[in-house]
Write an enzyme that holds these catalytic residues in place. Structure first.
Site, short mmCIF file in Angstrom:
data_model
loop_
_atom_site.label_atom_id
_atom_site.label_comp_id
_atom_site.label_asym_id
_atom_site.label_seq_id
_atom_site.Cartn_x
_atom_site.Cartn_y
_atom_site.Cartn_z
N ASP A 92 9.88 -8.44 -1.76
CA ASP A 92 8.77 -7.81 -1.07
C ASP A 92 9.08 -7.77 0.42
O ASP A 92 10.08 -8.33 0.87
CB ASP A 92 7.45 -8.52 -1.35
CG ASP A 92 7.44 -9.96 -0.88
OD1 ASP A 92 8.35 -10.34 -0.12
OD2 ASP A 92 6.53 -10.70 -1.25
N SER A 93 8.24 -7.12 1.19
CA SER A 93 8.56 -6.87 2.60
C SER A 93 8.02 -7.93 3.54
O SER A 93 8.32 -7.91 4.73
CB SER A 93 7.99 -5.52 3.02
OG SER A 93 6.57 -5.58 3.02
N GLY A 94 7.21 -8.84 3.04
CA GLY A 94 6.53 -9.79 3.91
C GLY A 94 5.15 -9.32 4.32
O GLY A 94 4.40 -10.06 4.96
N GLY A 95 4.78 -8.10 3.95
CA GLY A 95 3.48 -7.55 4.33
C GLY A 95 2.32 -8.37 3.80
O GLY A 95 1.34 -8.61 4.51
N ASP A 146 4.51 -2.78 5.02
CA ASP A 146 3.17 -2.19 4.98
C ASP A 146 2.14 -3.19 5.47
O ASP A 146 2.45 -4.36 5.65
CB ASP A 146 2.82 -1.74 3.55
CG ASP A 146 2.70 -2.94 2.60
OD1 ASP A 146 3.44 -3.94 2.78
OD2 ASP A 146 1.89 -2.89 1.66
N GLN A 194 -1.20 2.43 -0.22
CA GLN A 194 -2.33 1.61 0.21
C GLN A 194 -3.61 2.46 0.17
O GLN A 194 -3.62 3.52 -0.43
CB GLN A 194 -2.06 1.04 1.61
CG GLN A 194 -1.01 -0.06 1.65
CD GLN A 194 -1.45 -1.35 0.98
OE1 GLN A 194 -2.63 -1.55 0.67
NE2 GLN A 194 -0.51 -2.25 0.75
N GLY A 221 -2.08 -3.66 -2.21
CA GLY A 221 -3.46 -3.79 -1.77
C GLY A 221 -4.47 -3.93 -2.88
O GLY A 221 -5.68 -3.78 -2.65
N ASP A 271 4.41 -8.22 -11.10
CA ASP A 271 4.80 -9.58 -10.70
C ASP A 271 3.52 -10.34 -10.37
O ASP A 271 2.51 -9.75 -10.00
CB ASP A 271 5.70 -9.55 -9.46
CG ASP A 271 4.90 -9.38 -8.18
OD1 ASP A 271 4.70 -10.37 -7.46
OD2 ASP A 271 4.45 -8.25 -7.90
#
Length: 376
Positions: A92-95, A146, A194, A221, A271
């Site tokens: 994942d991006s860390g968002g 995001d 989102q 989201g 996930d």
């Protein structure tokens, strides 16, 4: 990455397909065990591969960035070599982690400045920087940066946040397309839809990210506190817009019931930390329902933990023994429970795949949704 759509269910939007990566093939629908800090908690890599037959695992950009850090990961040759998992990895991006650090972060057009939950040190994630970080981690599938909005969320904020996510996506794509993988195999970038629980925003976001033409798409989201009915409605709306010939990943979902309902709405990838997190507290998922293994009712139950489980240890150890381990705070209890839960989640999506392929998914899903939610 390549995706092949193999079967569709006549009674729903459920699909079965294949995702091909340079680290292996993933059969969809699929559940991906979460390895936040480079490990699925309480589960060894050989157990993931051999005992529960996981096909793809997750890593977490935020946590891996902080520890062990990019220098260590790059010296190791990427996360695959660092942790010994040879199959596909998604990061994942860390968002979402930045979202969860609301009191420790500041969001601007440039990116997000945040304080580490470990030592309070300040860092900045930008769309470009997050692409670079995920190049170093070396996952097969990486996520765009995001902003994950909270629930409930005002329309004005959700709209502003969605537009920021879209601008960040354009920067992610530019950086990704102008850089190269570091370890000799390809990587794939997924954008993220989102828009909170507002149908018009979800529609705009799905159309926008689809226009980027990436090899797969994600829905973020959701599963952040909204009613399940809203999650299902947003999922159905978005999957009706996203390309049918590309995999769809619903991030952070969820319970067995959630997974079945969202497979029926056209989701391919899932996930969630739920199976391992709840396992460590003694909650077991089985095809017959949910067990709290700490309850006294299991003290003298010498039947297998789950006689029908694909996990060998769940067929050979009793509920009484597992309860004994938890009551005595033995680490093995968490390990056995984690294997049971992950094995069940992977069995569930595998069985859904089989039912989609033979045309019996809808009837089976209706029965299983009730069954897996029962408290035993």
């Amino acid at each position: 990455m390549n995706f092949t759509l193999q079967h569709t269910d006549p009674g729903s939007s459920a699909r079965a397909g294949l995702i091909e990566t340079e680290h292996g093939i993933v059969e969809t629908p699929i559940f991906m065990p979460v390895g936040t800090a480079g490990t699925v908690k309480a589960v060894h890599q050989h157990e993931l591969a051999d005992d529960i037959q996981a096909q793809i695992c997750l890593g977490n950009t935020y946590h891996l960035f902080l520890r062990p850090g990019l220098e260590v990961l790059q010296q190791a040759g990427g996360l695959h070599r660092f942790n010994g998992w040879s199959g596909p990895i998604l990061t994942d991006s860390g968002g979402f982690q930045v979202y969860s650090l609301a009191h420790r972060r500041k969001i601007k057009e440039e990116g997000v400045t945040f304080q580490s939950h470990i030592d309070g040190s300040k860092h900045t994630f930008t769309p470009e920087g997050v692409m670079d970080i995920q190049r170093v981690i070396g996952a097969d599938i990486i996520m765009a940066f995001d902003e994950c909005t909270p629930y409930p969320c005002e329309y004005k904020y959700a709209h502003k946040s969605m537009e920021l996510t879209h601008r960040w996506l354009a920067r992610c794509v530019e950086r990704f397309d102008n850089t190269a993988p570091l370890y000799g195999y390809s990587q794939t970038l997924f954008p993220i839809v989102q828009g909170s629980t507002f149908p018009e925003l979800r529609k705009i976001s799905a159309e926008t990210i689809a226009s980027f033409g990436r090899e797969g798409n994600a829905i973020g989201g959701l599963s952040v506190g909204e009613p399940a009915e809203d999650m299902y409605a947003m999922t159905e709306l978005v999957t009706g817009i996203l390309p049918k010939d590309k995999p769809r990943y619903l991030m952070g979902v969820g319970t067995p019931e959630n997974i079945l309902e969202c497979i029926a709405r056209g989701i391919d990838m899932f996930d969630c930390v739920l199976p391992t997190r709840n396992a460590r507290h003694g909650m077991l998922y089985t095809a017959a329902g949910i067990i709290n293994i700490r309850n006294a009712k299991w003290k003298e139950d010498f039947d297998p933990i789950d006689a029908d489980s694909p996990v060998h240890t769940s067929r050979t150890h009793s509920k009484a023994y597992l309860r004994h381990l938890f009551i005595n705070e033995e680490i093995l209890g968490m390990q056995l429970a984690s294997l049971q839960n992950l094995g069940f989640f992977l069995w569930l999506v595998g069985e859904a795949r089989r039912r989609i392929s033979d045309g019996t998914f809808s009837e089976w899903k209706s029965r299983m949704v009730k069954q897996v939610s029962v408290r035993l």
